[in-house]
Design a protein around this motif. Sequence first.
Motif, PDB file in Angstrom:
ATOM      1  N   GLY A  12       0.677  -1.230   0.025  1.00  8.47           N
ATOM      2  CA  GLY A  12      -0.143  -0.002  -0.163  1.00  8.47           C
ATOM      3  C   GLY A  12       0.740   1.168   0.019  1.00  8.47           C
ATOM      4  N   GLY A  13       0.291   2.346  -0.525  1.00  9.81           N
ATOM      5  CA  GLY A  13       1.136   3.675  -0.341  1.00  9.81           C
ATOM      6  C   GLY A  13       2.035   4.006  -1.251  1.00  9.81           C
ATOM      7  N   VAL A  14       2.228   3.182  -2.363  1.00 11.06           N
ATOM      8  CA  VAL A  14       3.029   3.162  -3.221  1.00 11.06           C
ATOM      9  C   VAL A  14       3.084   4.295  -4.428  1.00 11.06           C
ATOM     10  N   GLY A  15       1.529   4.329  -4.482  1.00 12.30           N
ATOM     11  CA  GLY A  15       1.139   5.300  -5.609  1.00 12.30           C
ATOM     12  C   GLY A  15       0.104   4.745  -6.554  1.00 12.30           C
ATOM     13  N   LYS A  16      -0.707   3.650  -6.331  1.00 14.92           N
ATOM     14  CA  LYS A  16      -1.592   3.076  -7.423  1.00 14.92           C
ATOM     15  C   LYS A  16      -2.682   4.019  -7.778  1.00 14.92           C
ATOM     16  N   LYS A  32      -8.395   9.885 -25.912  1.00 10.29           N
ATOM     17  CA  LYS A  32      -8.676   8.625 -25.810  1.00 10.29           C
ATOM     18  C   LYS A  32     -10.110   8.334 -24.843  1.00 10.29           C
ATOM     19  N   LYS A  33     -10.988   7.603 -25.083  1.00 15.27           N
ATOM     20  CA  LYS A  33     -12.069   7.430 -24.308  1.00 15.27           C
ATOM     21  C   LYS A  33     -11.447   6.427 -23.161  1.00 15.27           C
ATOM     22  N   VAL A  34     -11.746   6.856 -21.820  1.00 17.66           N
ATOM     23  CA  VAL A  34     -11.076   6.203 -20.802  1.00 17.66           C
ATOM     24  C   VAL A  34     -12.156   6.248 -19.591  1.00 17.66           C
ATOM     25  N   CYS A  35     -12.159   5.101 -18.922  1.00 17.45           N
ATOM     26  CA  CYS A  35     -12.945   4.874 -17.577  1.00 17.45           C
ATOM     27  C   CYS A  35     -12.150   4.308 -16.613  1.00 17.45           C
ATOM     28  N   LEU A  36     -12.158   5.175 -15.676  1.00 13.53           N
ATOM     29  CA  LEU A  36     -11.429   4.637 -14.273  1.00 13.53           C
ATOM     30  C   LEU A  36     -12.336   3.818 -13.230  1.00 13.53           C
ATOM     31  N   ILE A  37     -11.848   2.684 -12.852  1.00 17.79           N
ATOM     32  CA  ILE A  37     -12.713   1.900 -11.951  1.00 17.79           C
ATOM     33  C   ILE A  37     -11.871   1.821 -10.643  1.00 17.79           C
ATOM     34  N   ASP A  38     -12.500   2.118  -9.514  1.00 19.81           N
ATOM     35  CA  ASP A  38     -12.040   1.977  -8.089  1.00 19.81           C
ATOM     36  C   ASP A  38     -12.399   0.810  -7.558  1.00 19.81           C
ATOM     37  N   THR A  39     -11.501  -0.106  -7.337  1.00 23.02           N
ATOM     38  CA  THR A  39     -12.106  -1.195  -6.560  1.00 23.02           C
ATOM     39  C   THR A  39     -11.702  -1.424  -5.077  1.00 23.02           C
ATOM     40  N   ASP A  40     -11.258  -0.360  -4.753  1.00 25.38           N
ATOM     41  CA  ASP A  40     -10.733  -0.376  -3.389  1.00 25.38           C
ATOM     42  C   ASP A  40     -11.963  -0.245  -2.347  1.00 25.38           C
ATOM     43  N   ILE A  41     -12.924  -1.143  -2.203  1.00 20.71           N
ATOM     44  CA  ILE A  41     -14.139  -1.188  -1.515  1.00 20.71           C
ATOM     45  C   ILE A  41     -13.845  -0.713   0.049  1.00 20.71           C
ATOM     46  N   PHE A 113     -15.202   2.036 -24.455  1.00 19.41           N
ATOM     47  CA  PHE A 113     -14.168   2.914 -24.013  1.00 19.41           C
ATOM     48  C   PHE A 113     -12.888   2.313 -24.845  1.00 19.41           C
ATOM     49  N   ASP A 114     -11.765   3.097 -25.065  1.00 17.64           N
ATOM     50  CA  ASP A 114     -10.570   2.879 -25.395  1.00 17.64           C
ATOM     51  C   ASP A 114      -9.628   2.131 -24.476  1.00 17.64           C
ATOM     52  N   TYR A 115      -9.663   2.433 -23.064  1.00 15.86           N
ATOM     53  CA  TYR A 115      -8.984   2.404 -21.966  1.00 15.86           C
ATOM     54  C   TYR A 115      -9.782   2.182 -20.787  1.00 15.86           C
ATOM     55  N   ILE A 116      -9.546   1.031 -20.228  1.00 17.84           N
ATOM     56  CA  ILE A 116     -10.188   0.847 -18.978  1.00 17.84           C
ATOM     57  C   ILE A 116      -9.201   0.588 -17.724  1.00 17.84           C
ATOM     58  N   ILE A 117      -9.201   1.677 -16.947  1.00 20.72           N
ATOM     59  CA  ILE A 117      -7.945   1.550 -15.882  1.00 20.72           C
ATOM     60  C   ILE A 117      -8.530   1.187 -14.665  1.00 20.72           C
ATOM     61  N   ILE A 118      -8.103   0.080 -14.007  1.00 21.51           N
ATOM     62  CA  ILE A 118      -8.654  -0.557 -12.885  1.00 21.51           C
ATOM     63  C   ILE A 118      -7.581  -0.332 -11.613  1.00 21.51           C
ATOM     64  N   ASP A 119      -8.293   0.562 -10.690  1.00 23.29           N
ATOM     65  CA  ASP A 119      -6.971   0.925  -9.589  1.00 23.29           C
ATOM     66  C   ASP A 119      -7.374  -0.295  -8.647  1.00 23.29           C
ATOM     67  N   CYS A 120      -6.494  -1.053  -8.397  1.00 29.28           N
ATOM     68  CA  CYS A 120      -6.531  -2.338  -7.395  1.00 29.28           C
ATOM     69  C   CYS A 120      -6.409  -2.150  -5.886  1.00 29.28           C
ATOM     70  N   PRO A 121      -6.791  -2.584  -4.973  1.00 29.69           N
ATOM     71  CA  PRO A 121      -6.589  -2.233  -3.487  1.00 29.69           C
ATOM     72  C   PRO A 121      -5.261  -2.771  -3.120  1.00 29.69           C
ATOM     73  N   ALA A 122      -4.523  -2.444  -2.120  1.00 32.37           N
ATOM     74  CA  ALA A 122      -3.362  -2.981  -1.529  1.00 32.37           C
ATOM     75  C   ALA A 122      -3.718  -4.675  -1.228  1.00 32.37           C
ATOM     76  N   GLY A 123      -2.667  -5.334  -1.011  1.00 29.62           N
ATOM     77  CA  GLY A 123      -2.892  -6.757  -0.696  1.00 29.62           C
ATOM     78  C   GLY A 123      -3.037  -7.679  -1.637  1.00 29.62           C
ATOM     79  N   ILE A 124      -3.006  -9.132  -1.498  1.00 30.46           N
ATOM     80  CA  ILE A 124      -3.222 -10.075  -2.299  1.00 30.46           C
ATOM     81  C   ILE A 124      -4.260 -10.833  -2.059  1.00 30.46           C
ATOM     82  N   GLU A 125      -5.392 -10.388  -1.442  1.00 29.02           N
ATOM     83  CA  GLU A 125      -6.679 -11.295  -1.084  1.00 29.02           C
ATOM     84  C   GLU A 125      -7.816 -10.821  -2.135  1.00 29.02           C
ATOM     85  N   GLN A 126      -9.195 -11.246  -1.810  1.00 27.97           N
ATOM     86  CA  GLN A 126     -10.137 -11.024  -2.648  1.00 27.97           C
ATOM     87  C   GLN A 126     -10.036  -9.710  -3.606  1.00 27.97           C
TER      88      GLN A 126
END
Lengths: 265, 228
Positions: A12-16, A32-41, A113-126
């Motif tokens: 975490g905290g490296v700048g994702k 470009k047509k871009v969609c950002l997805i935040d998955t850090d619930i 969209f042209d690009y879908i950028i998925i922001d991942c939460p820290a960790g390696i779990e679900q």
Amino acid sequence: MGEAIVITSGKGGVGKTTTSANLGTALALMEKKVCLIDTDIGLRNLDVVMGLENRIIYDIIDVIIGRCALKQALIKDKRFDHLYLLPAAQTSDKSDLTTEGMEKIVAELKPEFDYIIIDCPAGIEQGYKNAVAGADKAIVVTTPEKPSVRDADRIIGLLEQEDIEPPKLIVNRIRNHMVEDGDMLEVDEIVQVLSIDLLGIVADDEQVIKASNHGEPVAFQPNTKASIAYRNIARRILGESVPLMSFEDQKGMFSRLKKLFSKSK
Amino acid sequence: MIGNKQIITIKGTREGLSLHMDDACSFEELLKELEEKLAANRIDSADQIVGVHIQLGNRYLEKEQEELLCRMITSKQRLRIESVHSEVITKQAAIEWKEEAEVKAVSRVVRSGQVLEVKGDLLLLGDVNPGGCVTATGNIFVMGNLLGIAHAGKDGNTDAVIAASYMNPTQLRIASYISRAPDHETDGVYMECGHIDDEQQKIIIDRLQAVVRKRPGISSFERRMLNG
């Protein structure tokens, strides 16, 4: 058909989130047509960095459990017409987000969209597994510190088991004077250990912190070190070949000599 | 005819008694004759314990059968089983044996959190990154940077060695010995090999050439077949 890229790091905290926001912005700057997805619930940040927090009505969990349509949850950026954000849920149950749900959302977004950028939460779990589920490509973010490189290595190992292209590396928050003094890992060293392709390097820049606080990604600024770095990375994603930025400031003869001698030791 | 022929022949050798057991009769017959033989020769309890080598010929014994046989011999007389030798093994044992003696070539990077386990020798074409771990029941050869943990001779083979193109590991383990990197940062060494030093009773790292002299049989398949 668009391309889904997950931004991940393990640690975490490296700048994702910062990287996601800025790559999204930089790609949008290039029309470009871009969609950002935040998955850090539960710990959503991407909307804050983008300055879109006050526009959220529905979130990704609402889409998954069918409380709204995907289009209703997408937030249009205030600067671009072709940049959208699908925010994470802040209060809902984490377990509602599943790999199947994620795959479905990404598949639905891809034709639009042209690009879908998925922001991942820290960790390696679900949370990580969900974020990676729909992705075609992965970008691993690390800082020039041992713990961060160790976790990046771990995550690369996990990504290799997924059905995606070999991940690319971004080394973030490089402080050149510390690298020169040997107090920070060198980029070459990191690339050698991780043995994946380097996509870009980003200097540690105070402007990034300022920009995050103002909800305005740094990539907008015309000529700070970080913004140029992010725009270069975006150009490389588009397939251009852009040389790596040099951090070295103009130096006198003396310091160059000093460096020469310290190397030959 | 079989009645006349002795099933068990006892020979005295310098190493002790050698019991040759005929492999053409049933196991029950064998036990019966063994019991008679053992009962016939009473040995004084003050006598020295004598070592016994059992030669089974082409007979294969199950583990329970072997135990039964050994128990019978040791309980009736002042004898100690030194070895049980049979000319035959099961296919499964042969496959395991082969696996133990094989060199497994693997080409990948063993990353943090990953464990690569092999039977026999490991030839890794790639790096072992910090936090990664490779284990083998035999030797480990890394054509790359060994920066993580390597465990050779996992099942107790203290003759096993660990060699790497570049060696700067967090830990080296051979059989039940463990050595770790010093607390200060070190530069690592090129083309060197870790092995157990018999005098110091610990893992030491030496040049490849020196280790080859100490472990001459390092690459010979026959040696491993003989040692089992």
